[in-house]
Motif scaffolding. Structure first.
Motif, PDB file in Angstrom:
ATOM      1  N   VAL A  20     128.506 -18.426   1.750  1.00  9.02           N
ATOM      2  CA  VAL A  20     127.323 -18.376   2.616  1.00  9.02           C
ATOM      3  C   VAL A  20     126.833 -19.785   2.931  1.00  9.02           C
ATOM      4  CG1 VAL A  20     124.874 -17.748   2.683  1.00  9.02           C
ATOM      5  CG2 VAL A  20     126.565 -16.070   2.007  1.00  9.02           C
ATOM      6  N   VAL A  21     126.809 -20.660   1.932  1.00  8.48           N
ATOM      7  CA  VAL A  21     126.395 -22.052   2.165  1.00  8.48           C
ATOM      8  C   VAL A  21     127.316 -22.695   3.204  1.00  8.48           C
ATOM      9  CG1 VAL A  21     126.240 -24.346   1.121  1.00  8.48           C
ATOM     10  CG2 VAL A  21     125.317 -22.373  -0.090  1.00  8.48           C
ATOM     11  N   LEU A  22     128.632 -22.488   3.069  1.00  7.91           N
ATOM     12  CA  LEU A  22     129.594 -23.031   4.038  1.00  7.91           C
ATOM     13  C   LEU A  22     129.325 -22.504   5.443  1.00  7.91           C
ATOM     14  CD1 LEU A  22     133.062 -22.944   2.203  1.00  7.91           C
ATOM     15  CD2 LEU A  22     131.874 -24.961   3.074  1.00  7.91           C
ATOM     16  N   LYS A  23     129.075 -21.193   5.544  1.00  2.98           N
ATOM     17  CA  LYS A  23     128.870 -20.578   6.862  1.00  2.98           C
ATOM     18  C   LYS A  23     127.591 -21.102   7.515  1.00  2.98           C
ATOM     19  CE  LYS A  23     128.369 -16.064   7.032  1.00  2.98           C
ATOM     20  NZ  LYS A  23     128.710 -14.629   7.126  1.00  2.98           N
ATOM     21  N   VAL A  24     126.511 -21.213   6.752  1.00  7.51           N
ATOM     22  CA  VAL A  24     125.257 -21.725   7.308  1.00  7.51           C
ATOM     23  C   VAL A  24     125.426 -23.176   7.755  1.00  7.51           C
ATOM     24  CG1 VAL A  24     122.855 -22.303   6.774  1.00  7.51           C
ATOM     25  CG2 VAL A  24     123.805 -20.107   6.031  1.00  7.51           C
ATOM     26  N   LEU A  25     126.179 -23.979   6.988  1.00  3.50           N
ATOM     27  CA  LEU A  25     126.451 -25.369   7.377  1.00  3.50           C
ATOM     28  C   LEU A  25     127.225 -25.427   8.694  1.00  3.50           C
ATOM     29  CD1 LEU A  25     127.333 -27.041   3.938  1.00  3.50           C
ATOM     30  CD2 LEU A  25     125.278 -27.410   5.330  1.00  3.50           C
ATOM     31  N   ALA A  26     128.183 -24.489   8.871  1.00  4.51           N
ATOM     32  CA  ALA A  26     128.957 -24.446  10.125  1.00  4.51           C
ATOM     33  C   ALA A  26     128.047 -24.122  11.307  1.00  4.51           C
ATOM     34  CB  ALA A  26     130.066 -23.401  10.021  1.00  4.51           C
ATOM     35  N   ILE A  27     127.096 -23.198  11.105  1.00  2.84           N
ATOM     36  CA  ILE A  27     126.161 -22.835  12.179  1.00  2.84           C
ATOM     37  C   ILE A  27     125.250 -24.020  12.513  1.00  2.84           C
ATOM     38  CG2 ILE A  27     124.211 -21.331  12.771  1.00  2.84           C
ATOM     39  CD1 ILE A  27     125.612 -19.186  10.959  1.00  2.84           C
ATOM     40  N   ILE A  28     124.764 -24.716  11.472  1.00  2.00           N
ATOM     41  CA  ILE A  28     123.912 -25.894  11.697  1.00  2.00           C
ATOM     42  C   ILE A  28     124.691 -26.981  12.439  1.00  2.00           C
ATOM     43  CG2 ILE A  28     122.681 -27.773  10.523  1.00  2.00           C
ATOM     44  CD1 ILE A  28     121.942 -25.706   8.335  1.00  2.00           C
ATOM     45  N   LEU A  29     125.964 -27.166  12.084  1.00  2.00           N
ATOM     46  CA  LEU A  29     126.818 -28.153  12.775  1.00  2.00           C
ATOM     47  C   LEU A  29     126.931 -27.808  14.258  1.00  2.00           C
ATOM     48  CD1 LEU A  29     128.776 -30.574  12.732  1.00  2.00           C
ATOM     49  CD2 LEU A  29     130.609 -28.961  12.101  1.00  2.00           C
ATOM     50  N   PHE A  30     127.158 -26.507  14.568  1.00  2.00           N
ATOM     51  CA  PHE A  30     127.228 -26.088  15.970  1.00  2.00           C
ATOM     52  C   PHE A  30     125.929 -26.390  16.699  1.00  2.00           C
ATOM     53  CE2 PHE A  30     125.726 -22.729  18.835  1.00  2.00           C
ATOM     54  CZ  PHE A  30     126.520 -23.030  19.938  1.00  2.00           C
ATOM     55  N   VAL A  31     124.801 -26.090  16.068  1.00  2.00           N
ATOM     56  CA  VAL A  31     123.485 -26.293  16.694  1.00  2.00           C
ATOM     57  C   VAL A  31     123.258 -27.778  16.987  1.00  2.00           C
ATOM     58  CG1 VAL A  31     120.988 -26.165  16.311  1.00  2.00           C
ATOM     59  CG2 VAL A  31     122.449 -24.207  15.754  1.00  2.00           C
ATOM     60  N   ILE A  32     123.550 -28.633  16.004  1.00  2.00           N
ATOM     61  CA  ILE A  32     123.313 -30.081  16.178  1.00  2.00           C
ATOM     62  C   ILE A  32     124.179 -30.635  17.305  1.00  2.00           C
ATOM     63  CG2 ILE A  32     123.600 -32.344  15.090  1.00  2.00           C
ATOM     64  CD1 ILE A  32     122.822 -30.970  12.414  1.00  2.00           C
ATOM     65  N   VAL A  33     125.478 -30.292  17.289  1.00  2.00           N
ATOM     66  CA  VAL A  33     126.390 -30.794  18.329  1.00  2.00           C
ATOM     67  C   VAL A  33     126.068 -30.156  19.673  1.00  2.00           C
ATOM     68  CG1 VAL A  33     128.816 -30.911  19.063  1.00  2.00           C
ATOM     69  CG2 VAL A  33     128.217 -31.286  16.658  1.00  2.00           C
ATOM     70  N   GLY A  34     125.789 -28.849  19.662  1.00  2.00           N
ATOM     71  CA  GLY A  34     125.487 -28.148  20.906  1.00  2.00           C
ATOM     72  C   GLY A  34     124.243 -28.680  21.601  1.00  2.00           C
ATOM     73  N   MET A  35     123.251 -29.139  20.818  1.00  2.00           N
ATOM     74  CA  MET A  35     122.008 -29.648  21.405  1.00  2.00           C
ATOM     75  C   MET A  35     122.229 -30.925  22.218  1.00  2.00           C
ATOM     76  SD  MET A  35     119.206 -28.859  18.400  1.00  2.00           S
ATOM     77  CE  MET A  35     117.823 -29.635  19.226  1.00  2.00           C
ATOM     78  N   THR A  36     123.351 -31.603  21.986  1.00  2.00           N
ATOM     79  CA  THR A  36     123.663 -32.802  22.778  1.00  2.00           C
ATOM     80  C   THR A  36     124.233 -32.434  24.143  1.00  2.00           C
ATOM     81  OG1 THR A  36     125.936 -33.004  21.939  1.00  2.00           O
ATOM     82  CG2 THR A  36     124.193 -34.057  20.641  1.00  2.00           C
ATOM     83  N   ALA A  37     124.522 -31.132  24.353  1.00  2.00           N
ATOM     84  CA  ALA A  37     125.150 -30.714  25.615  1.00  2.00           C
ATOM     85  C   ALA A  37     124.304 -29.694  26.371  1.00  2.00           C
ATOM     86  CB  ALA A  37     126.542 -30.140  25.314  1.00  2.00           C
ATOM     87  N   LEU A  38     122.981 -29.682  26.132  1.00  2.00           N
ATOM     88  CA  LEU A  38     122.110 -28.712  26.806  1.00  2.00           C
ATOM     89  C   LEU A  38     121.800 -29.162  28.241  1.00  2.00           C
ATOM     90  CD1 LEU A  38     119.492 -27.921  23.979  1.00  2.00           C
ATOM     91  CD2 LEU A  38     121.594 -26.696  24.530  1.00  2.00           C
ATOM     92  N   HIS A  39     121.675 -28.164  29.128  1.00  2.00           N
ATOM     93  CA  HIS A  39     121.314 -28.440  30.524  1.00  2.00           C
ATOM     94  C   HIS A  39     120.155 -27.520  30.905  1.00  2.00           C
ATOM     95  CE1 HIS A  39     124.881 -30.936  31.105  1.00  2.00           C
ATOM     96  NE2 HIS A  39     125.542 -30.020  30.416  1.00  2.00           N
ATOM     97  N   LYS A  40     119.034 -28.125  31.294  1.00  2.00           N
ATOM     98  CA  LYS A  40     117.806 -27.381  31.585  1.00  2.00           C
ATOM     99  C   LYS A  40     118.032 -26.270  32.610  1.00  2.00           C
ATOM    100  CE  LYS A  40     112.995 -28.245  32.936  1.00  2.00           C
ATOM    101  NZ  LYS A  40     112.038 -29.282  33.428  1.00  2.00           N
ATOM    102  N   ALA A  41     118.888 -26.541  33.600  1.00  2.00           N
ATOM    103  CA  ALA A  41     119.123 -25.581  34.693  1.00  2.00           C
ATOM    104  C   ALA A  41     119.694 -24.256  34.191  1.00  2.00           C
ATOM    105  CB  ALA A  41     120.057 -26.186  35.730  1.00  2.00           C
ATOM    106  N   ASN A  42     120.412 -24.298  33.052  1.00  2.00           N
ATOM    107  CA  ASN A  42     121.040 -23.074  32.535  1.00  2.00           C
ATOM    108  C   ASN A  42     120.034 -22.052  32.006  1.00  2.00           C
ATOM    109  OD1 ASN A  42     123.629 -24.013  33.099  1.00  2.00           O
ATOM    110  ND2 ASN A  42     123.823 -25.043  31.107  1.00  2.00           N
ATOM    111  N   TYR A  43     118.778 -22.487  31.795  1.00  2.00           N
ATOM    112  CA  TYR A  43     117.759 -21.567  31.285  1.00  2.00           C
ATOM    113  C   TYR A  43     117.012 -20.829  32.405  1.00  2.00           C
ATOM    114  CZ  TYR A  43     118.334 -23.799  26.708  1.00  2.00           C
ATOM    115  OH  TYR A  43     118.850 -24.264  25.524  1.00  2.00           O
ATOM    116  N   PHE A  44     117.345 -21.130  33.655  1.00  2.00           N
ATOM    117  CA  PHE A  44     116.615 -20.528  34.776  1.00  2.00           C
ATOM    118  C   PHE A  44     117.551 -19.781  35.721  1.00  2.00           C
ATOM    119  CE2 PHE A  44     114.174 -24.157  33.273  1.00  2.00           C
ATOM    120  CZ  PHE A  44     112.922 -23.584  33.081  1.00  2.00           C
ATOM    121  N   PRO A  45     117.166 -18.595  36.222  1.00  2.00           N
ATOM    122  CA  PRO A  45     115.961 -17.856  35.828  1.00  2.00           C
ATOM    123  C   PRO A  45     116.103 -17.311  34.410  1.00  2.00           C
ATOM    124  CG  PRO A  45     117.321 -16.503  37.246  1.00  2.00           C
ATOM    125  CD  PRO A  45     117.984 -17.851  37.193  1.00  2.00           C
ATOM    126  N   PHE A  46     115.034 -17.440  33.626  1.00  2.00           N
ATOM    127  CA  PHE A  46     115.107 -17.039  32.219  1.00  2.00           C
ATOM    128  C   PHE A  46     115.363 -15.543  32.092  1.00  2.00           C
ATOM    129  CE2 PHE A  46     113.295 -16.179  27.961  1.00  2.00           C
ATOM    130  CZ  PHE A  46     114.087 -17.061  27.232  1.00  2.00           C
TER     131      PHE A  46
END
Length: 480
Positions: free
Chosen positions: A188-214
């Motif tokens: 479980v610790v390994l899996k949560v770390l993998a999810i956190i890694l995805f979130v941290i790296v993924g946040m560097t590739a966010l594009h505001k336009a993709n959230y609209f229309p929400f």
């Protein structure tokens, strides 16, 4: 007729369960239950559903679907927390309802949960198999179709990897609950770390336009299901609810808890809270990385999004840990399913050898039976045919448990212990939990409801042909 009805509504004495389940080893702590809960809830679905549901139903508003599904799951979890602190018996909803409403309703609820466990074992095992095969294919390791797919699916005979992983987990469970808890905690610790890694790296590739229309404009999909608008969000809730049902697997093991009055509520509510945060954050990141339409028919949206945004190594790391982490869900479902089968055998509702413990106080006959049936289901049926049964059956059990709080309260501190946790805002929240589960059930596809009716019809045949005649509760009643 009155005599027959009275027989169906016979209630089990809670002291009987206390004596019978005392033979199980009480070794699980809050930390173990948190790992078991997070491991079961945050399973295959966190790596697939946020993208898939965004593409097919809700668009960026998939986040709202996850939050609303979490509200319903949270209401039911309050009921589970109170029930398990008062009655820490193996078999969770089945055993509780046997004490509160009687044998017939207990069988209905238990039979519903059994569908979840049997099918979930096959589902998670096939998910591990598909992801494992995807990881080793670039290395030149290819499985022949006959050994890679379920019988009759794309030329398949048996999913060999799925069969092997079920056997491996069965062997692990047969060696004792303490060893299982240690493995589960690490994975479980390994899996949560993998999810956190995805979130941290993924946040560097966010594009505001993709959230609209929400909330995209409503229209009907080709299969008749809803996309966009509040209709799409509602359809998303029913599709997503499958993600949250794993917390009932914690309750099934409450007979093996240390200090269950405190341990069970903290384990159930804590693991659900952690899971909700992870699901919502992953949903926000994945729909921000790419337009939600890119995730249509995408079996691995998280891996795809990482590769397309220029992070192939991170994608491989996350997917590798995801495959290993999926074992946590398989362990959780097999642990809970074996305890439910043990409970049926303990009460004579199914053959009594299922309720036997070995010299190490483990229900290995039940574990072997669950593993065998899980392998057969995974080998013979494509998951698309069976998946909808999981949510349908579990939601029915959730409705029983929610409404059961009313019957429980009048007995607490009398023939039942005082709870270590009480569902707040009584008597309003139990009714809201029941209505929430019913609304989610109503939103399932017609196929799901049809499969549920078929499963219950089989259950009724077994109950009236075997269970009612061999039940220890019925025999005890005759003697009196």
């Amino acid at each position: 007729m009155g005599k027959f009805l009275k027989r169906l509504l016979l209630k089990e004495d809670p002291n009987v369960y206390q004596v019978k389940d005392a033979h199980l080893s009480q070794v699980l702590t809050v930390k173990d239950f948190l790992a078991l809960g997070v491991g079961t809830i945050v399973s295959t679905s966190i790596f697939t559903l946020p993208g898939v549901v965004a593409a097919t139903h809700a668009g960026p508003a998939v986040v709202i679907s996850f939050l609303l599904a979490a509200v319903v799951a949270g209401l039911v979890a309050f009921a589970y927390a109170e029930m398990s602190s008062v009655m820490p018996f193996a078999g969770s909803a089945y055993s509780w309802i046997n004490v509160i409403f009687g044998e017939f309703f207990a069988w209905i609820a238990g039979w519903a949960l059994l569908a979840e466990y049997f099918i979930a074992v096959a589902f998670v095992a096939s998910g591990i198999s598909a992801n494992f095969r995807g990881l080793v294919e670039p290395l030149g390791v290819n499985f022949p179709k006959q050994l890679a797919n379920a019988f009759g699916t794309e030329g398949g005979v048996i999913d060999l990897v799925a069969m092997i992983v079920v056997l491996l987990v069965a062997i692990l469970l047969s060696r004792g609950i303490s060893g299982v808890a240690r493995v589960e905690n690490l994975l479980v610790v390994l899996k949560v770390l993998a999810i956190i890694l995805f979130v941290i790296v993924g946040m560097t590739a966010l594009h505001k336009a993709n959230y609209f229309p929400f909330i995209p404009k409503y229209h009907q999909n080709a299969d008749g299901s809803a996309f966009g608008g509040w209709q799409g969000i509602y359809a998303g809730i029913s599709a997503i609810f499958l993600s949250y049902i794993g917390f009932d697997s914690i309750a099934a093991n409450s007979a093996e808890a240390k200090d269950p009055q405190k341990t069970m509520p903290r384990g159930i509510l804590g693991s659900l809270l952690i899971a909700v945060v992870l699901f919502v954050v992953v949903s926000l990141v994945i729909v921000g990385m790419f337009k939600y339409t890119n995730y249509a028919n995408n079996a691995e949206p998280i891996g795809w999004a990482l590769r397309q945004s220029g992070h192939p190594i991170v994608a491989t790391v996350v997917q590798t840990i995801a495959v290993v982490g999926m074992f946590t869900a398989l362990i959780g479902m097999m642990l809970a399913g074996s305890r439910l089968l043990y409970s049926f055998g303990r009460d004579g509702m199914l053959p009594k050898w299922l309720g036997k413990l070995n010299k190490d106080k483990l229900p290995n006959n039940a574990t072997l039976t669950l593993s065998t049936i899980g392998i057969v289901i995974g080998a013979l049926f494509p998951f698309a045919f069976l998946a909808q049964l999981i949510s349908a059956g579990t939601l029915i059990a959730f409705m029983f448990v929610s409404i059961g709080i009313y019957a429980l309260r009048s007995r607490e501190g009398k023939d039942l212990p005082k709870p270590g946790f009480k569902m707040p805002f009584y008597p309003v929240l139990p009714a809201l939990a029941f209505l929430g589960a019913f609304v989610v059930f109503w939103g399932l596809g017609n196929d799901a409801k049809m499969y549920a009716i078929l499963w219950f019809f089989i259950g009724l045949i077994i109950y009236f042909a075997y269970g009612i005649k061999h039940s220890y509760l019925g025999k005890k009643n005759k003697e009196n």
